[in-house]
Design a protein around this motif. Structure first.
Motif, PDB file in Angstrom:
ATOM      1  N   MET A  40     -64.824 -26.397  -2.253  1.00  0.00           N
ATOM      2  CA  MET A  40     -64.217 -25.286  -1.511  1.00  0.00           C
ATOM      3  C   MET A  40     -64.674 -25.320  -0.051  1.00  0.00           C
ATOM      4  SD  MET A  40     -64.534 -21.275  -2.428  1.00  0.00           S
ATOM      5  CE  MET A  40     -64.268 -20.014  -1.215  1.00  0.00           C
ATOM      6  N   VAL A  41     -65.975 -25.500   0.158  1.00  0.00           N
ATOM      7  CA  VAL A  41     -66.513 -25.519   1.523  1.00  0.00           C
ATOM      8  C   VAL A  41     -65.977 -26.727   2.284  1.00  0.00           C
ATOM      9  CG1 VAL A  41     -68.596 -25.794   2.911  1.00  0.00           C
ATOM     10  CG2 VAL A  41     -68.588 -24.202   1.007  1.00  0.00           C
ATOM     11  N   VAL A  42     -65.965 -27.884   1.631  1.00  0.00           N
ATOM     12  CA  VAL A  42     -65.477 -29.103   2.291  1.00  0.00           C
ATOM     13  C   VAL A  42     -64.010 -28.923   2.706  1.00  0.00           C
ATOM     14  CG1 VAL A  42     -64.924 -31.539   1.931  1.00  0.00           C
ATOM     15  CG2 VAL A  42     -67.116 -30.655   1.182  1.00  0.00           C
ATOM     16  N   ILE A  43     -63.215 -28.403   1.791  1.00  0.00           N
ATOM     17  CA  ILE A  43     -61.785 -28.197   2.098  1.00  0.00           C
ATOM     18  C   ILE A  43     -61.615 -27.177   3.229  1.00  0.00           C
ATOM     19  CG2 ILE A  43     -59.623 -27.225   1.174  1.00  0.00           C
ATOM     20  CD1 ILE A  43     -60.447 -28.596  -1.525  1.00  0.00           C
ATOM     21  N   LEU A  44     -62.371 -26.089   3.180  1.00  0.00           N
ATOM     22  CA  LEU A  44     -62.271 -25.069   4.230  1.00  0.00           C
ATOM     23  C   LEU A  44     -62.635 -25.657   5.595  1.00  0.00           C
ATOM     24  CD1 LEU A  44     -63.776 -21.936   2.460  1.00  0.00           C
ATOM     25  CD2 LEU A  44     -61.446 -22.149   3.324  1.00  0.00           C
ATOM     26  N   CYS A  45     -63.674 -26.460   5.621  1.00  0.00           N
ATOM     27  CA  CYS A  45     -64.107 -27.076   6.886  1.00  0.00           C
ATOM     28  C   CYS A  45     -63.011 -27.980   7.453  1.00  0.00           C
ATOM     29  CB  CYS A  45     -65.382 -27.885   6.675  1.00  0.00           C
ATOM     30  SG  CYS A  45     -66.836 -26.863   6.443  1.00  0.00           S
ATOM     31  N   PHE A  46     -62.410 -28.763   6.578  1.00  0.00           N
ATOM     32  CA  PHE A  46     -61.357 -29.659   7.059  1.00  0.00           C
ATOM     33  C   PHE A  46     -60.101 -28.886   7.447  1.00  0.00           C
ATOM     34  CE2 PHE A  46     -63.632 -33.386   7.056  1.00  0.00           C
ATOM     35  CZ  PHE A  46     -64.250 -33.662   5.850  1.00  0.00           C
ATOM     36  N   LEU A  47     -59.860 -27.770   6.777  1.00  0.00           N
ATOM     37  CA  LEU A  47     -58.725 -26.921   7.146  1.00  0.00           C
ATOM     38  C   LEU A  47     -58.935 -26.292   8.522  1.00  0.00           C
ATOM     39  CD1 LEU A  47     -57.760 -25.076   3.827  1.00  0.00           C
ATOM     40  CD2 LEU A  47     -56.369 -26.713   5.102  1.00  0.00           C
ATOM     41  N   ILE A  48     -60.147 -25.861   8.790  1.00  0.00           N
ATOM     42  CA  ILE A  48     -60.467 -25.300  10.109  1.00  0.00           C
ATOM     43  C   ILE A  48     -60.237 -26.359  11.181  1.00  0.00           C
ATOM     44  CG2 ILE A  48     -62.350 -24.458  11.592  1.00  0.00           C
ATOM     45  CD1 ILE A  48     -63.466 -23.044   9.055  1.00  0.00           C
ATOM     46  N   TYR A  49     -60.697 -27.571  10.896  1.00  0.00           N
ATOM     47  CA  TYR A  49     -60.540 -28.682  11.837  1.00  0.00           C
ATOM     48  C   TYR A  49     -59.064 -28.961  12.090  1.00  0.00           C
ATOM     49  CZ  TYR A  49     -61.031 -33.354  13.873  1.00  0.00           C
ATOM     50  OH  TYR A  49     -60.972 -34.438  14.718  1.00  0.00           O
ATOM     51  N   LYS A  50     -58.282 -28.946  11.031  1.00  0.00           N
ATOM     52  CA  LYS A  50     -56.850 -29.238  11.140  1.00  0.00           C
ATOM     53  C   LYS A  50     -56.106 -28.092  11.842  1.00  0.00           C
ATOM     54  CE  LYS A  50     -53.054 -30.843   8.143  1.00  0.00           C
ATOM     55  NZ  LYS A  50     -52.095 -29.771   8.297  1.00  0.00           N
ATOM     56  N   TYR A 217     -75.204 -20.918  -2.627  1.00  0.00           N
ATOM     57  CA  TYR A 217     -73.998 -21.728  -2.459  1.00  0.00           C
ATOM     58  C   TYR A 217     -72.765 -20.837  -2.330  1.00  0.00           C
ATOM     59  CZ  TYR A 217     -72.799 -26.693  -2.709  1.00  0.00           C
ATOM     60  OH  TYR A 217     -72.472 -27.983  -2.412  1.00  0.00           O
ATOM     61  N   VAL A 218     -72.719 -19.812  -3.176  1.00  0.00           N
ATOM     62  CA  VAL A 218     -71.585 -18.876  -3.144  1.00  0.00           C
ATOM     63  C   VAL A 218     -71.529 -18.163  -1.793  1.00  0.00           C
ATOM     64  CG1 VAL A 218     -70.678 -16.732  -4.130  1.00  0.00           C
ATOM     65  CG2 VAL A 218     -71.482 -18.545  -5.642  1.00  0.00           C
ATOM     66  N   ILE A 219     -72.697 -17.734  -1.318  1.00  0.00           N
ATOM     67  CA  ILE A 219     -72.753 -17.043  -0.013  1.00  0.00           C
ATOM     68  C   ILE A 219     -72.242 -17.974   1.087  1.00  0.00           C
ATOM     69  CG2 ILE A 219     -74.312 -16.084   1.749  1.00  0.00           C
ATOM     70  CD1 ILE A 219     -76.011 -15.004  -0.619  1.00  0.00           C
ATOM     71  N   SER A 220     -72.696 -19.243   1.067  1.00  0.00           N
ATOM     72  CA  SER A 220     -72.236 -20.229   2.076  1.00  0.00           C
ATOM     73  C   SER A 220     -70.721 -20.345   2.028  1.00  0.00           C
ATOM     74  CB  SER A 220     -72.833 -21.601   1.809  1.00  0.00           C
ATOM     75  OG  SER A 220     -74.219 -21.584   1.968  1.00  0.00           O
ATOM     76  N   ALA A 221     -70.196 -20.488   0.791  1.00  0.00           N
ATOM     77  CA  ALA A 221     -68.752 -20.667   0.640  1.00  0.00           C
ATOM     78  C   ALA A 221     -67.991 -19.451   1.168  1.00  0.00           C
ATOM     79  CB  ALA A 221     -68.415 -20.913  -0.829  1.00  0.00           C
ATOM     80  N   LEU A 222     -68.508 -18.278   0.877  1.00  0.00           N
ATOM     81  CA  LEU A 222     -67.826 -17.058   1.337  1.00  0.00           C
ATOM     82  C   LEU A 222     -67.862 -16.935   2.857  1.00  0.00           C
ATOM     83  CD1 LEU A 222     -68.961 -14.477  -1.376  1.00  0.00           C
ATOM     84  CD2 LEU A 222     -66.675 -15.406  -1.033  1.00  0.00           C
ATOM     85  N   LEU A 223     -68.969 -17.372   3.453  1.00  0.00           N
ATOM     86  CA  LEU A 223     -69.063 -17.330   4.924  1.00  0.00           C
ATOM     87  C   LEU A 223     -68.045 -18.285   5.549  1.00  0.00           C
ATOM     88  CD1 LEU A 223     -72.922 -17.104   5.308  1.00  0.00           C
ATOM     89  CD2 LEU A 223     -71.294 -15.390   6.073  1.00  0.00           C
ATOM     90  N   PHE A 224     -67.898 -19.460   4.959  1.00  0.00           N
ATOM     91  CA  PHE A 224     -66.897 -20.400   5.483  1.00  0.00           C
ATOM     92  C   PHE A 224     -65.489 -19.849   5.285  1.00  0.00           C
ATOM     93  CE2 PHE A 224     -68.862 -24.050   7.223  1.00  0.00           C
ATOM     94  CZ  PHE A 224     -70.091 -24.180   6.602  1.00  0.00           C
ATOM     95  N   LEU A 225     -65.286 -19.177   4.179  1.00  0.00           N
ATOM     96  CA  LEU A 225     -63.975 -18.573   3.927  1.00  0.00           C
ATOM     97  C   LEU A 225     -63.696 -17.489   4.971  1.00  0.00           C
ATOM     98  CD1 LEU A 225     -61.521 -18.451   2.029  1.00  0.00           C
ATOM     99  CD2 LEU A 225     -62.733 -16.733   0.689  1.00  0.00           C
TER     100      LEU A 225
END
Lengths: 238, 88
Positions: A40-50, A217-225
């Motif tokens: 989820m985090v990896v995809i979110l990061c690449f989505l932000i980049y895109k 991990y969940v907190i990290s993912a939510l912050l990226f979201l």
């Protein structure tokens, strides 16, 4: 299991505890939860980049450039972190021998540092006359620390020192902000660094409970979201 | 208040757009509120980044927006908002 110190390059097995943790991780649902949130985090990061590609192409704005690169590096860091963890857990140690593992660890440290440094730099770049020159210095700093950490495994781990420095620099950058509009963003960044720092501690250096690791991990993912949602909202045509 | 780089670019592009997308260099310089040196620098950048193009009307050079230039104007407010939201 609590407080047990595990160091790369010289993994002290304390076998019963480590094997127990490995079995718990691989056989339980915690592995799948970690995989889900890592992806989820990896995809979110690449989505932000895109998502920010178009506005960078239009403007060549340096702040946007560094912001995008920060999230690209975050994506690489989270991906390499997950793969490293997987290799330790599945193999009781480095996968494919020490050499490749060291390389993976180097990539993980370098990309994590670059991500954090670039995120802070994206907010202060315009205070420098020649911002691109400092970008090379940032690279040099991250490379040096990653190399030292990988090769020498110093007792006083530079990674922790630099993460703390990043927190401090974020706070300093926040205090010199020009408007209150960025207040929420800085708060998110601070929590992101704290979550990143804590999750590294939890996964690689100190054995917390599996639940604590997952919560981080969940907190990290939510912050990226949250960041992705903010990016999306900001760029939606008004 | 001093305009930043993006604001200057936006002003130049909007000026071109407001002149039915064809304007000669001299009036554009006048409306841009820039020195001639500064104007040259910006025009070079806009041409290089394909935000504007040179067109010749009766052998006279004019500047015109490209598709990308129109896109810039369209997205400018969102870009501004994004930069402010993230303190970039």
């Amino acid at each position: 299991m609590k407080g047990e110190l595990i160091r790369f390059g010289a993994i002290e097995k304390a076998e019963p505890a480590f094997i127990l943790a490995k079995e718990k991780f691989v056989s339980g649902t915690s592995f799948w939860i970690e995989l889900f949130f890592a992806l989820m985090v990896v995809i979110l990061c690449f989505l932000i980049y895109k998502k920010t590609k178009e506005i960078y192409d239009l403007t060549s704005h340096k702040g946007i450039k560094y912001f995008r690169q920060a999230f690209l590096f975050f994506g690489v860091a989270f991906l390499s972190r997950f793969l490293l963890m997987l290799s330790i857990i599945l193999n009781d140690g480095p996968l494919f021998g020490k050499g490749l593992f060291q390389l993976g660890f180097f990539i993980f440290i370098y990309s994590g540092l670059m991500a954090a440094l670039l995120l802070v730099y994206s907010t202060i770049w315009n205070k420098f006359k020649d911002p691109d020159r400092y970008f090379y210095w940032i690279n040099l700093i991250a490379l040096s620390i990653a190399l030292v950490d990988t090769i020498f495994n110093p007792r006083e781990n530079f990674f922790f020192i630099i993460t703390l420095l990043l927190l401090i620099s974020t706070i300093i950058s926040f205090s010199s902000r020009e408007s209150n509009k960025t207040l929420k963003t800085y708060v998110i960044y601070i929590f992101l660094f704290l979550a990143w720092f804590s999750s590294i501690l939890a996964n690689f250096f100190v054995r917390f409970s599996t639940l604590s690791g997952i919560i981080l991990y969940v907190i990290s993912a939510l912050l990226f979201l949250l960041i992705y949602t903010k990016v999306n909202k900001s760029l939606s045509t008004k | 208040m001093k305009r930043d780089r993006l604001a200057v670019i936006n002003d130049i592009l909007k000026t071109i757009s407001s002149y039915k997308n064809k304007i000669k260099p001299t009036p554009l310089l006048r409306y841009s509120n820039l020195s001639s040196q500064g104007f040259s620098v910006y025009i070079s950048e806009l041409l290089e980044k394909n935000l504007i193009e040179e067109v010749f009307v009766k052998k006279r050079k004019h500047y015109s927006l490209t598709k990308k230039g129109f896109k810039f104007i369209e997205k400018y407010i969102a870009i501004r908002g994004f930069i402010e939201d993230f303190g970039l």
